[in-house]
Enzyme design. Structure first.
Site, PDB file in Angstrom:
ATOM      1  N   HIS A  37      42.004 -10.169  48.532  1.00 38.15           N
ATOM      2  CA  HIS A  37      40.984  -9.169  48.876  1.00 38.15           C
ATOM      3  C   HIS A  37      39.858  -9.168  47.832  1.00 38.15           C
ATOM      4  O   HIS A  37      38.676  -9.053  48.172  1.00 38.15           O
ATOM      5  CB  HIS A  37      41.581  -7.765  48.891  1.00 38.15           C
ATOM      6  CG  HIS A  37      42.688  -7.561  49.888  1.00 38.15           C
ATOM      7  ND1 HIS A  37      43.981  -7.341  49.521  1.00 38.15           N
ATOM      8  CD2 HIS A  37      42.669  -7.529  51.236  1.00 38.15           C
ATOM      9  CE1 HIS A  37      44.728  -7.175  50.597  1.00 38.15           C
ATOM     10  NE2 HIS A  37      43.963  -7.289  51.661  1.00 38.15           N
ATOM     11  N   VAL A 176      43.241 -17.411  48.832  1.00 39.59           N
ATOM     12  CA  VAL A 176      43.651 -17.325  47.433  1.00 39.59           C
ATOM     13  C   VAL A 176      45.172 -17.419  47.380  1.00 39.59           C
ATOM     14  O   VAL A 176      45.867 -16.741  48.155  1.00 39.59           O
ATOM     15  CB  VAL A 176      43.158 -16.010  46.793  1.00 39.59           C
ATOM     16  CG1 VAL A 176      43.677 -15.865  45.373  1.00 39.59           C
ATOM     17  CG2 VAL A 176      41.635 -15.956  46.815  1.00 39.59           C
TER      18      VAL A 176
HETATM   19  P1  AMP Z   1      44.336  -7.345  55.269  1.00 38.88           P
HETATM   20  O1  AMP Z   1      44.277  -6.251  54.271  1.00 38.88           O
HETATM   21  O2  AMP Z   1      45.614  -8.135  55.236  1.00 38.88           O
HETATM   22  O3  AMP Z   1      43.945  -6.900  56.660  1.00 38.88           O
HETATM   23  O4  AMP Z   1      43.226  -8.394  54.840  1.00 38.88           O
HETATM   24  C1  AMP Z   1      41.881  -8.001  54.681  1.00 38.88           C
HETATM   25  C2  AMP Z   1      41.044  -9.223  54.505  1.00 38.88           C
HETATM   26  O5  AMP Z   1      41.474  -9.955  53.358  1.00 38.88           O
HETATM   27  C3  AMP Z   1      41.136 -10.186  55.701  1.00 38.88           C
HETATM   28  O6  AMP Z   1      39.852 -10.715  55.984  1.00 38.88           O
HETATM   29  C4  AMP Z   1      42.070 -11.254  55.187  1.00 38.88           C
HETATM   30  O7  AMP Z   1      41.865 -12.524  55.788  1.00 38.88           O
HETATM   31  C5  AMP Z   1      41.681 -11.302  53.719  1.00 38.88           C
HETATM   32  N1  AMP Z   1      42.772 -11.882  52.932  1.00 38.88           N
HETATM   33  C6  AMP Z   1      44.070 -11.500  52.917  1.00 38.88           C
HETATM   34  N2  AMP Z   1      44.798 -12.310  52.121  1.00 38.88           N
HETATM   35  C7  AMP Z   1      43.930 -13.232  51.628  1.00 38.88           C
HETATM   36  C8  AMP Z   1      44.068 -14.362  50.745  1.00 38.88           C
HETATM   37  N3  AMP Z   1      45.235 -14.694  50.222  1.00 38.88           N
HETATM   38  N4  AMP Z   1      42.969 -15.085  50.479  1.00 38.88           N
HETATM   39  C9  AMP Z   1      41.755 -14.760  51.011  1.00 38.88           C
HETATM   40  N5  AMP Z   1      41.565 -13.706  51.840  1.00 38.88           N
HETATM   41  C10 AMP Z   1      42.642 -12.958  52.149  1.00 38.88           C
END
Ligand code: AMP
Length: 281
Positions: A37, A176
């Site tokens: 994030h 990441v």
């Molecule tokens: P979430 O809180 O899981 O809904 O994720 C919010 C945003 O963070 C989404 O656009 C995800 O794709 C991104 N995200 C989650 N994990 C990662 C990661 N490991 N690397 C890059 N972006 C991420």
């Protein structure tokens, strides 16, 4: 940094920034912020003058037997991380603010939402597209930032804003990972120590596939067999939900690997459902 709980709190703050000529970036999240994030927040801070992070565990994207109740929630740590990064607004709406009554209007991207994760999580992407559409309308950002880790989600959001002419640029950021290759995810918190040791096998199997494809473009079936063999050996407690080699845009399965493909996978490890993907070619 402003903590906004209501739409009426967010809109005037963003409008004032916009009137000053600032560009607005939105990073939608479900909180429990980790390095993945934070990389989106950094990208937003680099590309925009004014950054809004939404922190909302969206109930409509969870299925009836999924982890809505147990999903990790760490609002204090999330606020602190946002503060350090110079975020301007953290939008933390209660569920009633986003869904004050039974919603009759939803945003559905047909076809793309029926593949991969969508085939296993009916209604999931309609929940995602609906809440992202609402957030885009609430904040009216110039750019919104999403992670490639959720590859299908990024494809579907791009399609939503194209089909519905949202005046926003969608920016995607690389996945990441932990040093051993495991993609950072809020759901990694569900892993036991033993499961955590097995979890890097997902990324390893993707790297194995990349090696095979770059080397000699074998048929997809052969690549998938090798990935499954690696998972069986290195993540014996894993249960495959799916592994597919697909066209990067249509998300349809392909057999020929002498072209650009995305390998997408979801594997249960204990109570955690882990997803990962790799673009090759
Ligand atoms: P979430 O809180 O899981 O809904 O994720 C919010 C945003 O963070 C989404 O656009 C995800 O794709 C991104 N995200 C989650 N994990 C990662 C990661 N490991 N690397 C890059 N972006 C991420």
């Amino acid at each position: 940094m402003k903590i906004a709980k209501t739409i009426a709190d967010v809109r005037p703050a963003v409008a004032a920034a916009r009137r000053e000529g600032q560009t607005i970036g939105l990073v939608p999240t479900m909180g429990a912020l980790h390095e993945g994030h934070l990389s989106l927040i950094d990208a937003a801070a680099d590309g925009c003058d004014y950054v809004v992070v939404s922190n909302f565990v969206n109930p409509t994207q969870f299925g009836p037997n999924e982890d809505l109740e147990t999903y990790p929630r760490t609002p204090d740590a999330d606020r602190a991380a946002c503060q350090v990064r110079g975020v301007d607004v953290v939008f933390e709406p209660p569920v009633e603010e986003m869904y004050p009554r039974e919603e009759l209007t939803t945003v559905q991207v047909r076809d793309l939402s029926d593949r991969l994760c969508g085939a296993r999580r009916p209604g999931h992407f309609t929940g995602v597209c609906t809440v992202v559409s609402k957030l885009l309308h609430i904040v009216l950002p110039d750019r919104a930032y999403f992670g490639e880790k959720d590859y299908q989600q990024a494809v579907i959001i791009r399609r939503t804003v194209e089909d519905l002419n949202f005046p926003v640029e969608i920016v995607t950021c690389p996945t990441v990972r932990e040093t051993d290759g495991l993609a950072r995810s809020s759901r990694n918190a569900y892993l036991t120590a033993e499961e955590r040791q097995q979890a890097p096998a997902l990324h390893e199997s993707l790297q194995l596939a990349r090696g095979m494809i770059e080397d000699r473009h074998p048929p997809a079936g052969e690549v998938l067999d090798a990935m499954r063999e690696h998972l069986a050996a290195c993540a014996p407690d894993g249960r495959e939900d799916y592994i597919e080699i697909v066209d990067p845009e249509t998300l349809e399965s392909v057999e020929d690997t002498d072209r650009t493909v995305v390998i997408a996978m979801a594997v249960y490890l204990g109570s955690a459902r882990l997803i990962d993907n790799m673009r090759i070619g």
